[in-house]
Enzyme design. Structure first.
Site, PDB file in Angstrom:
ATOM      1  N   TYR A 189       0.820  -1.208   0.000  1.00 25.57           N
ATOM      2  CA  TYR A 189       0.000   0.000   0.000  1.00 25.57           C
ATOM      3  C   TYR A 189       0.855   1.259   0.000  1.00 25.57           C
ATOM      4  CZ  TYR A 189       0.559   0.863   5.070  1.00 25.57           C
ATOM      5  OH  TYR A 189       1.048   1.135   6.317  1.00 25.57           O
ATOM      6  N   CYS A 190       0.231   2.325  -0.480  1.00 23.19           N
ATOM      7  CA  CYS A 190       0.832   3.652  -0.489  1.00 23.19           C
ATOM      8  C   CYS A 190      -0.247   4.634  -0.036  1.00 23.19           C
ATOM      9  CB  CYS A 190       1.388   3.994  -1.873  1.00 23.19           C
ATOM     10  SG  CYS A 190       0.129   4.110  -3.171  1.00 23.19           S
ATOM     11  N   ARG A 191      -0.160   5.871  -0.463  1.00 22.03           N
ATOM     12  CA  ARG A 191      -1.139   6.868  -0.048  1.00 22.03           C
ATOM     13  C   ARG A 191      -2.495   6.623  -0.698  1.00 22.03           C
ATOM     14  NH1 ARG A 191      -2.863  11.540  -2.216  1.00 22.03           N
ATOM     15  NH2 ARG A 191      -3.718  13.091  -0.792  1.00 22.03           N
ATOM     16  N   ILE A 210      -3.816   4.035   1.891  1.00 24.60           N
ATOM     17  CA  ILE A 210      -4.088   4.331   3.295  1.00 24.60           C
ATOM     18  C   ILE A 210      -5.204   5.366   3.434  1.00 24.60           C
ATOM     19  CG2 ILE A 210      -2.353   6.127   3.621  1.00 24.60           C
ATOM     20  CD1 ILE A 210      -1.739   4.708   6.376  1.00 24.60           C
TER      21      ILE A 210
END
EC number: 2.8.1.-
Length: 107
Positions: free
Chosen positions: A63-65, A92
């Site tokens: 995951y990232c932003r 996220i």
């Protein structure tokens, strides 16, 4: 094609204590703002040299932003022979919007 998982499904899998590794590929500055509990911190640009830290024999959720960089990271890992990688759809941001836990990074 990259397989994806949504926040609610991931939360349920984690609650069911399924063997899932979370990998946060955001920058240290982004991670300082909070992360999903128990995630491995592995900035995207370091994936090629730290790939050995990512197991091939269990499900790995990247995951990232927002889910865009992690989608690219999943595609890269799949090209390297990783068949059990999943992108957290919406990153996220989506996780937080669902009221799911975010913690301060350790250290």
């Amino acid at each position: 094609m990259v397989n994806e998982i949504d926040s609610e499904s991931l939360s349920q899998r984690l609650a069911d204590t399924e063997d899932v590794l979370l990998v946060d590929i955001r920058t240290p500055a982004e991670i300082a703002q909070g992360m999903i509990p128990d995630a491995l911190q592995l900035p995207m640009h370091l994936i090629p040299i730290r790939m050995s830290e990512i197991p091939k024999d269990r499900d790995v959720v990247i995951y990232c932003r927002s889910g865009a960089r992690s989608y690219q990271a999943c595609a890269y890992l799949m090209q390297q022979g990783y068949g059990r990688v999943l992108n957290l759809r919406g990153g996220i941001i989506a996780w937080a919007r669902h009221g799911l836990p975010i913690v301060a990074p350790e250290g």
